[in-house]
Scaffold this motif. Structure first.
Motif, PDB file in Angstrom:
ATOM      1  N   GLN A   1      11.443 -22.973  40.335  1.00 58.19           N
ATOM      2  CA  GLN A   1      12.769 -23.290  39.804  1.00 58.19           C
ATOM      3  C   GLN A   1      12.669 -23.739  38.349  1.00 58.19           C
ATOM      4  OE1 GLN A   1      14.311 -26.211  42.577  1.00 58.19           O
ATOM      5  NE2 GLN A   1      15.461 -24.651  43.704  1.00 58.19           N
TER       6      GLN A   1
ATOM      7  N   SER B   1      24.122 -23.392  41.888  1.00 60.63           N
ATOM      8  CA  SER B   1      23.832 -23.077  40.495  1.00 60.63           C
ATOM      9  C   SER B   1      24.273 -21.649  40.167  1.00 60.63           C
ATOM     10  CB  SER B   1      22.342 -23.241  40.224  1.00 60.63           C
ATOM     11  OG  SER B   1      22.049 -22.926  38.888  1.00 60.63           O
TER      12      SER B   1
ATOM     13  N   THR C   1      20.721 -25.905  45.875  1.00 62.08           N
ATOM     14  CA  THR C   1      20.650 -25.907  44.418  1.00 62.08           C
ATOM     15  C   THR C   1      20.781 -24.487  43.889  1.00 62.08           C
ATOM     16  OG1 THR C   1      19.265 -27.895  44.381  1.00 62.08           O
ATOM     17  CG2 THR C   1      19.210 -26.494  42.418  1.00 62.08           C
TER      18      THR C   1
ATOM     19  N   PHE D   1      13.956 -21.530  35.175  1.00 61.37           N
ATOM     20  CA  PHE D   1      15.032 -22.059  34.332  1.00 61.37           C
ATOM     21  C   PHE D   1      14.769 -21.708  32.867  1.00 61.37           C
ATOM     22  CE2 PHE D   1      17.144 -25.324  31.832  1.00 61.37           C
ATOM     23  CZ  PHE D   1      18.425 -25.226  32.337  1.00 61.37           C
TER      24      PHE D   1
ATOM     25  N   TRP E   1      22.878 -30.150  35.680  1.00 59.31           N
ATOM     26  CA  TRP E   1      22.894 -30.418  37.124  1.00 59.31           C
ATOM     27  C   TRP E   1      21.688 -29.780  37.803  1.00 59.31           C
ATOM     28  CZ3 TRP E   1      23.516 -27.108  41.377  1.00 59.31           C
ATOM     29  CH2 TRP E   1      23.759 -27.745  42.597  1.00 59.31           C
ATOM     30  N   THR E   2      21.346 -28.557  37.423  1.00 61.27           N
ATOM     31  CA  THR E   2      20.211 -27.859  38.021  1.00 61.27           C
ATOM     32  C   THR E   2      18.894 -28.572  37.691  1.00 61.27           C
ATOM     33  OG1 THR E   2      21.406 -25.762  37.903  1.00 61.27           O
ATOM     34  CG2 THR E   2      19.024 -25.644  38.181  1.00 61.27           C
TER      35      THR E   2
ATOM     36  N   GLN F   1      16.732 -27.227  47.992  1.00 65.63           N
ATOM     37  CA  GLN F   1      16.419 -26.138  47.071  1.00 65.63           C
ATOM     38  C   GLN F   1      17.367 -24.952  47.264  1.00 65.63           C
ATOM     39  OE1 GLN F   1      12.335 -25.771  48.296  1.00 65.63           O
ATOM     40  NE2 GLN F   1      11.588 -27.023  46.597  1.00 65.63           N
TER      41      GLN F   1
ATOM     42  N   ARG G   1      18.678 -31.751  39.758  1.00 64.67           N
ATOM     43  CA  ARG G   1      18.332 -31.496  41.165  1.00 64.67           C
ATOM     44  C   ARG G   1      16.851 -31.165  41.307  1.00 64.67           C
ATOM     45  NH1 ARG G   1      22.239 -31.358  45.511  1.00 64.67           N
ATOM     46  NH2 ARG G   1      21.096 -29.590  46.346  1.00 64.67           N
TER      47      ARG G   1
ATOM     48  N   ASN H   1      26.186 -26.985  34.337  1.00 67.76           N
ATOM     49  CA  ASN H   1      25.382 -26.375  35.387  1.00 67.76           C
ATOM     50  C   ASN H   1      23.889 -26.524  35.087  1.00 67.76           C
ATOM     51  OD1 ASN H   1      24.814 -24.843  37.755  1.00 67.76           O
ATOM     52  ND2 ASN H   1      24.626 -23.006  36.502  1.00 67.76           N
TER      53      ASN H   1
END
Length: 119
Positions: free
Chosen positions: A30, A74, A70, A34, A100-101, A67, A104, A97
């Motif tokens: 993740q 997302s 999320t 990103f 927030w991602t 997960q 998390r 977003n």
């Protein structure tokens, strides 16, 4: 009567070290995804769904659920933000977003390293 905590620690029969390692891998995917694009994130969500049955009944199942949620939320907010770019507030939605991602992923990683279940 014993007092139960909101975030149980990983010990006893519900502790599965391989589940923890898989959850760590997905958190890494993740984070990498990103910054590098969506492919690692997609690999992570596929791992979540393929290995989810292996962690049922353990505290790691809560991390898998965290997960998966999320990912889907997302994705939803990314789509909404992309559509709203045409009315100028999409950038704010995409920024929120992203924050927030990241939140998390970091929170999940910290709880995982402490051996705590997500709620």
């Amino acid at each position: 009567m014993t007092e139960q905590t909101a975030h149980p620690i990983a010990t006893g029969p519900n502790f599965n070290e391989s589940g923890k390692k898989i959850a760590q891998l997905v958190y890494i995917l993740q984070a990498v995804g990103f910054f590098l694009g969506g492919i690692p994130i997609l690999v992570g969500i596929i791992i979540n769904y393929v290995k989810r049955a292996d962690v049922q009944g353990t505290i790691w199942a809560s991390h898998f659920r965290w997960q998966i949620r999320t990912f889907w939320f997302s994705l939803l907010w990314a789509i909404i933000g992309g559509l709203l770019l045409f009315v100028a507030i999409g950038g704010l939605v995409l920024l929120a977003n992203a924050v927030w991602t990241i939140y998390r992923a970091v929170k999940g990683w910290l709880y995982l390293n402490d051996g705590k279940a997500m709620y």
